[in-house]
Motif scaffolding. Structure first.
Motif, mmCIF file in Angstrom:
data_model
loop_
_atom_site.group_PDB
_atom_site.id
_atom_site.type_symbol
_atom_site.label_atom_id
_atom_site.label_comp_id
_atom_site.label_asym_id
_atom_site.label_seq_id
_atom_site.Cartn_x
_atom_site.Cartn_y
_atom_site.Cartn_z
ATOM 1 N N GLY A 57 40.253 55.271 118.003
ATOM 2 C CA GLY A 57 40.886 56.584 117.953
ATOM 3 C C GLY A 57 41.970 56.711 116.903
ATOM 4 N N VAL A 58 42.533 55.579 116.450
ATOM 5 C CA VAL A 58 43.595 55.654 115.439
ATOM 6 C C VAL A 58 43.107 55.282 114.043
ATOM 7 N N VAL A 59 41.874 54.801 113.930
ATOM 8 C CA VAL A 59 41.388 54.330 112.632
ATOM 9 C C VAL A 59 41.390 55.438 111.589
ATOM 10 N N SER A 60 41.028 56.645 111.992
ATOM 11 C CA SER A 60 40.955 57.743 111.016
ATOM 12 C C SER A 60 42.331 58.100 110.458
ATOM 13 N N GLY A 61 43.386 57.677 111.124
ATOM 14 C CA GLY A 61 44.731 57.984 110.650
ATOM 15 C C GLY A 61 45.455 56.815 110.015
ATOM 16 N N LEU A 62 44.724 55.737 109.700
ATOM 17 C CA LEU A 62 45.385 54.560 109.148
ATOM 18 C C LEU A 62 45.886 54.759 107.717
ATOM 19 N N ASN A 63 45.510 55.855 107.109
ATOM 20 C CA ASN A 63 46.077 56.157 105.784
ATOM 21 C C ASN A 63 47.509 56.678 105.892
ATOM 22 N N ARG A 64 47.954 56.968 107.118
ATOM 23 C CA ARG A 64 49.319 57.446 107.361
ATOM 24 C C ARG A 64 50.125 56.350 108.062
#
Length: 369
Positions: A57-64
């Protein structure tokens, strides 16, 4: 002198670090690893699935960058601990070692002293060296006990700025009485000393054993450190935390690295906390194996210490290294903690515990003891 050491000594290393060796237990590839107090039961399947889903669930936001204040995690940890704590009382870092390091960064340093009571966790003097804090050792009794009077006297004599108390203690496994912690805290008042109670193994304590969490109200210099490595079987995730007055967390914000807890770490810890019941069920099984070890080693004529942890410290050995080697030869790795006549073994699964006890009996019958 080895070539590697010679090259190291040519570097402009801080003088208090010269000659030191890094912390680390032997990393050997054997079938049964009972040397570093890990939770050998592994992760229940439903908890495994929950962690995988949380991380996904957090992988898509790892650029932040992650939540710098890890607010949700602090709220969950406060709820888990209870005792009227809130998110403001909680701080966390990458393992309890980093929590302790941050405490020394904030309250230790050149010209300041850290007091502890060996034999205890061997990382304490290394953390002191890493922060250029003077380390002072005050010995325990011959039976490795620590009384309130002796502890308070050591605090007064040392004029320590920080005191580390390990309860249950590593490597002995014994818990401190609340009177010891109270006496240390009062004795440290003259120099405004910060008192840290390292409760890494608290979940394994016998029923009725009190936690220093009960002493937090009204004591702004008291810190209780915990970890998710042991009871929660998350040694590989690296999540340690503390409970204290809110101003302690404010002090640690001054020394923490930016965004020091990754989004993956936060998600993993939150998922585990949501399934604490399943994980703590394994703790009860580990406690049963620990008590089994104590009983059977006693029957063999050895002297195991009363343990409130997930390991057993035992003495009565003429040649501890021969016993350690004899176990290793059978594929069982335990810990030689360097204390004459003693060894330490982690309480594992029923099968792992049986393998250890079977081999110990063989060694006893062969006269190795």
């Amino acid at each position: 002198m080895s070539d590697q050491l010679e090259r190291l000594n040519r570097l402009p290393l801080r003088e208090n670090l010269r000659g030191l060796e890094p912390y680390g237990a032997p990393q050997l590839h054997v079938p049964i690893l009972l040397n570093v107090n890990e939770n050998t039961h592994g992760m229940p399947e439903k908890v495994h699935a929950a962690i995988v889903a949380a991380v996904d669930g957090v992988v898509s936001g790892l650029n932040r960058y992650p939540d710098r204040e890890f607010t949700q995690l602090r709220e969950a940890l406060a709820s888990y601990l209870g005792h009227g704590l809130s998110a403001g009382n909680i701080w966390a870092a990458n393992g309890s070692n980093e929590v302790l390091q941050q405490i020394l960064q904030a309250f230790g340093g050149p010209g300041r002293r850290l007091l502890s009571f060996p034999p205890t966790y061997s990382m304490y003097p290394l953390l002191a060296s890493g922060t250029d804090t003077e380390y002072v050792a005050a010995r325990r009794g011959a039976d490795f006990s620590l009384t309130a009077e002796a502890a308070a006297a050591a605090v007064t004599a040392s004029q320590a700025n920080i005191v580390f108390l390990c309860s249950p203690n590593n490597p002995t496994g014994t818990a401190l009485g609340m009177d010891v912690i109270e006496a240390v805290y009062e004795a440290g008042a003259a120099q405004n000393a910060v008192v840290v109670v390292d409760e890494a193994y608290a979940e394994f304590a016998h029923a009725g054993t009190p936690s220093a969490l009960t002493l937090l109200p009204g004591r702004e210099r008291l810190i209780v450190s915990r970890t998710m490595s042991k009871a929660f079987a998350l040694a590989g995730a690296r999540l340690g935390y503390l409970a204290a007055a809110p101003e302690i967390a404010d002090a640690l914000r001054l020394v923490r690295l930016p965004y020091h807890l990754s989004a993956v770490t936060q998600a993993t810890a939150l998922a585990a906390l949501e399934h604490s019941d399943a994980l703590l069920a394994n703790v009860e099984d580990i406690k049963g194996q620990r008590d089994r070890i104590v009983a059977e080693l006693t029957a063999l004529g050895l002297t195991p210490a009363p343990s409130d942890s997930n390991f057993v410290f035992f003495g009565g050995l003429k040649d501890p290294h021969a016993v350690w080697q004899g176990l290793l030869d059978a594929g069982v790795l335990i810990r030689d903690v360097g204390i004459p006549g003693h060894l330490r073994v982690t309480a594992g699964t029923e099968a792992e515990t049986s393998a250890f006890l079977d081999r110990i009996r063989e060694l006893a019958s062969s006269g190795v003891f």
